[in-house]
Design a protein around this motif. Structure first.
Motif, mmCIF file in Angstrom:
data_model
loop_
_atom_site.group_PDB
_atom_site.id
_atom_site.type_symbol
_atom_site.label_atom_id
_atom_site.label_comp_id
_atom_site.label_asym_id
_atom_site.label_seq_id
_atom_site.Cartn_x
_atom_site.Cartn_y
_atom_site.Cartn_z
ATOM 1 N N UNK A 167 38.015 -26.235 -53.047
ATOM 2 C CA UNK A 167 38.610 -27.150 -53.309
ATOM 3 C C UNK A 167 37.918 -28.142 -54.469
ATOM 4 N N UNK A 168 38.180 -29.522 -53.974
ATOM 5 C CA UNK A 168 37.151 -30.628 -54.938
ATOM 6 C C UNK A 168 36.140 -30.985 -54.529
ATOM 7 N N UNK A 169 35.696 -30.746 -52.885
ATOM 8 C CA UNK A 169 34.945 -30.611 -51.822
ATOM 9 C C UNK A 169 33.840 -30.126 -51.728
ATOM 10 N N UNK A 170 32.159 -30.475 -52.246
ATOM 11 C CA UNK A 170 31.344 -29.747 -52.021
ATOM 12 C C UNK A 170 30.047 -30.084 -50.631
ATOM 13 N N UNK A 171 29.917 -28.828 -49.991
ATOM 14 C CA UNK A 171 28.465 -29.634 -49.185
ATOM 15 C C UNK A 171 27.232 -28.663 -49.364
ATOM 16 N N UNK A 172 26.144 -29.364 -48.941
ATOM 17 C CA UNK A 172 24.628 -28.614 -49.348
ATOM 18 C C UNK A 172 24.058 -29.060 -48.651
ATOM 19 N N UNK A 173 23.232 -28.706 -47.637
ATOM 20 C CA UNK A 173 21.979 -28.516 -47.348
ATOM 21 C C UNK A 173 20.678 -27.921 -47.120
ATOM 22 N N UNK A 174 20.219 -28.034 -46.648
ATOM 23 C CA UNK A 174 18.139 -27.392 -46.648
ATOM 24 C C UNK A 174 16.878 -27.806 -45.536
ATOM 25 N N UNK A 175 16.992 -27.322 -45.437
ATOM 26 C CA UNK A 175 15.369 -27.832 -44.317
ATOM 27 C C UNK A 175 14.424 -26.912 -45.010
ATOM 28 N N UNK A 176 13.453 -27.935 -45.505
ATOM 29 C CA UNK A 176 12.428 -27.811 -46.185
ATOM 30 C C UNK A 176 10.867 -27.879 -44.872
ATOM 31 N N UNK A 177 9.657 -27.087 -45.131
ATOM 32 C CA UNK A 177 8.695 -27.301 -44.209
ATOM 33 C C UNK A 177 7.201 -27.133 -45.097
ATOM 34 N N UNK A 178 6.288 -27.887 -45.206
ATOM 35 C CA UNK A 178 5.270 -28.302 -46.293
ATOM 36 C C UNK A 178 4.186 -28.162 -44.851
ATOM 37 N N UNK A 179 3.897 -27.300 -44.478
ATOM 38 C CA UNK A 179 2.072 -27.068 -43.174
ATOM 39 C C UNK A 179 1.364 -26.666 -44.176
ATOM 40 N N UNK A 180 -0.308 -27.854 -44.334
ATOM 41 C CA UNK A 180 -0.853 -27.452 -44.743
ATOM 42 C C UNK A 180 -1.842 -27.302 -44.220
ATOM 43 N N UNK A 181 -3.422 -26.210 -44.339
ATOM 44 C CA UNK A 181 -3.997 -26.273 -43.542
ATOM 45 C C UNK A 181 -4.928 -27.931 -42.667
ATOM 46 N N UNK A 182 -4.746 -27.806 -41.376
ATOM 47 C CA UNK A 182 -5.592 -28.646 -40.702
ATOM 48 C C UNK A 182 -4.681 -29.861 -39.739
ATOM 49 N N UNK A 183 -5.102 -30.332 -38.745
ATOM 50 C CA UNK A 183 -4.125 -30.538 -37.726
ATOM 51 C C UNK A 183 -3.494 -31.922 -37.783
ATOM 52 N N UNK A 184 -2.067 -32.214 -37.444
ATOM 53 C CA UNK A 184 -1.181 -32.654 -37.337
ATOM 54 C C UNK A 184 0.096 -32.914 -39.028
ATOM 55 N N UNK A 185 -0.437 -31.744 -39.757
ATOM 56 C CA UNK A 185 -0.162 -31.660 -41.065
ATOM 57 C C UNK A 185 1.375 -31.160 -41.281
ATOM 58 N N UNK A 186 1.467 -30.627 -40.460
ATOM 59 C CA UNK A 186 3.410 -30.275 -41.027
ATOM 60 C C UNK A 186 4.097 -30.794 -41.527
ATOM 61 N N UNK A 187 4.529 -31.756 -42.184
ATOM 62 C CA UNK A 187 5.130 -32.303 -43.234
ATOM 63 C C UNK A 187 7.275 -31.378 -42.920
ATOM 64 N N UNK A 188 8.441 -31.496 -42.441
ATOM 65 C CA UNK A 188 9.794 -31.572 -42.580
ATOM 66 C C UNK A 188 10.355 -32.041 -43.109
ATOM 67 N N UNK A 189 11.528 -31.998 -43.952
ATOM 68 C CA UNK A 189 12.162 -32.685 -44.615
ATOM 69 C C UNK A 189 14.041 -31.800 -44.592
ATOM 70 N N UNK A 190 14.979 -32.302 -44.314
ATOM 71 C CA UNK A 190 16.450 -32.307 -43.718
ATOM 72 C C UNK A 190 16.886 -32.646 -44.249
ATOM 73 N N UNK A 191 17.589 -32.454 -45.697
ATOM 74 C CA UNK A 191 19.023 -32.813 -46.825
ATOM 75 C C UNK A 191 20.616 -32.448 -45.883
ATOM 76 N N UNK A 192 21.446 -32.987 -46.492
ATOM 77 C CA UNK A 192 22.793 -33.242 -45.844
ATOM 78 C C UNK A 192 23.640 -33.628 -46.405
#
Length: 336
Positions: free
Chosen positions: A222-247
């Motif tokens: 109908x008139x409603x839309x729902x969108x979401x995603x989950x992204x991971x950027x894991x760069x070489x090196x310690x403690x570099x894993x990045x995540x982002x979630x959107x809803x």
């Protein structure tokens, strides 16, 4: 006499030359917003600025030529510019510059192209990668790759709702890590339902490859839309894993549309930023709308995550851990 004959021949040939050319379309959009932005950091003053607030201003040229047998040649070049100054981006056609072929086999393009991950990111983000609170901050911070130069790209034809994409961006380095980026994705579209997953590797350092991943989904009823995603950027090196979630969700009523999005960004070291965004757009015609946008990122004591809109990214200094950037804007967008 010779000049007159050449002129006559040229005049006679012009209609034939025109019919042999590609069908070319000129398109674009202009977006201007008056914005107030505050990085919430000591020694950094808030500012009032004019820039794009819903979608980056651009002009593009695209065209096709029928080659027969179900095949066609195609091209697309697209340039970005600032509506506030009229200045172009650092690269003339830095948004997109491709040429290729399309047929029953799918589509193959060569040049500078959007990554399959970015295509899924845009399709599954309620703010359309534009208003304050967009997921463009994941690309602006270098954790995810939005476009690739020197690339060869393939997109399959949809089959039972499924579409496959693959791309290789050549680093063109003579020695050391290749700097090549390789990425694939699978998308599913059936009616109002969309889902996609993408993966990429980037040969940036000799010690190992960076990895990127996305999963996203969208649904409308109908008139409603729902969108979401989950992204991971894991760069070489310690403690570099990045995540982002959107809803996010959006509701259309009459000529107006209300958008809302929740975002969370994390680093492996415990840094966390929660984003909150709301926007409203009102259509004056099929091509013109006005809008208002608000967004903020609330960082914990280990984080300094940014807040992005189409024309601006507000990033607290790395020393300002816990700063909470905030911004709001009102603007107008016209497409052609």
């Amino acid at each position: 006499m010779t000049l007159k004959m050449m002129a006559a021949l040229l005049a006679a040939a012009l209609p034939l030359m025109a019919s042999a050319q590609s069908a070319v379309t000129v398109y674009g959009q202009l977006d201007a917003a008056l914005a107030h932005e505050d990085a919430d950091a000591p020694g950094v003053a808030s500012r009032t600025a004019l820039h794009a607030g819903q979608a980056s201003s651009r002009i593009g040229f695209r065209g096709t030529e029928d080659l027969g047998g179900g095949m066609k040649a195609l091209f697309n070049v697209e340039a970005g510019y600032g509506i506030d100054t009229g200045m172009g981006d650092s690269a003339l056609f830095g948004r997109r510059a491709v040429v290729g072929l399309e047929g029953n086999f799918g589509q193959v393009t060569i040049g500078r192209e959007y990554t399959p991950i970015d295509n899924i990111s845009g399709a599954t983000h309620i703010l359309g990668q534009g208003f304050y609170g967009t997921n463009l901050n994941a690309f602006a911070n270098g954790r995810m790759t939005r476009r690739i130069s020197n690339s060869v790209n393939y997109k399959s034809k949809p089959m039972a709702g499924l579409k496959f994409s693959a791309a290789v961006g050549l680093g063109e380095t003579p020695a050391g890590p290749s700097q090549d980026l390789k990425t694939v994705s699978v998308e599913y579209q059936q009616g109002k339902l969309f889902a996609g997953i993408g993966y990429a590797t980037y040969d940036r350092l000799a010690s190992g490859n960076d990895r990127e991943m996305i999963f996203g989904a969208a649904y409308a009823v109908g008139a409603l839309e729902f969108k979401g995603n989950y992204m991971v950027g894991d760069q070489t090196g310690p403690n570099n894993r990045y995540t982002q979630a959107n809803l996010g969700a959006a509701m259309t009523f009459g000529a107006g549309k209300l958008y809302g999005n929740l975002q969370q960004s994390k680093l492996q070291n415990g840094a966390r930023g929660n984003g909150y965004a709301v926007s409203y757009a009102y259509s004056l015609s099929k091509r013109t709308n006005v809008y208002a946008s608000y967004g903020t990122t609330v960082n914990n004591e280990r984080a300094a995550f940014s807040l992005s809109a189409a024309g601006s990214t507000i990033t607290p200094p790395a020393s300002a851990l816990g700063a909470d950037p905030v911004a709001y804007a009102a603007g107008v967008r016209h497409t052609f």
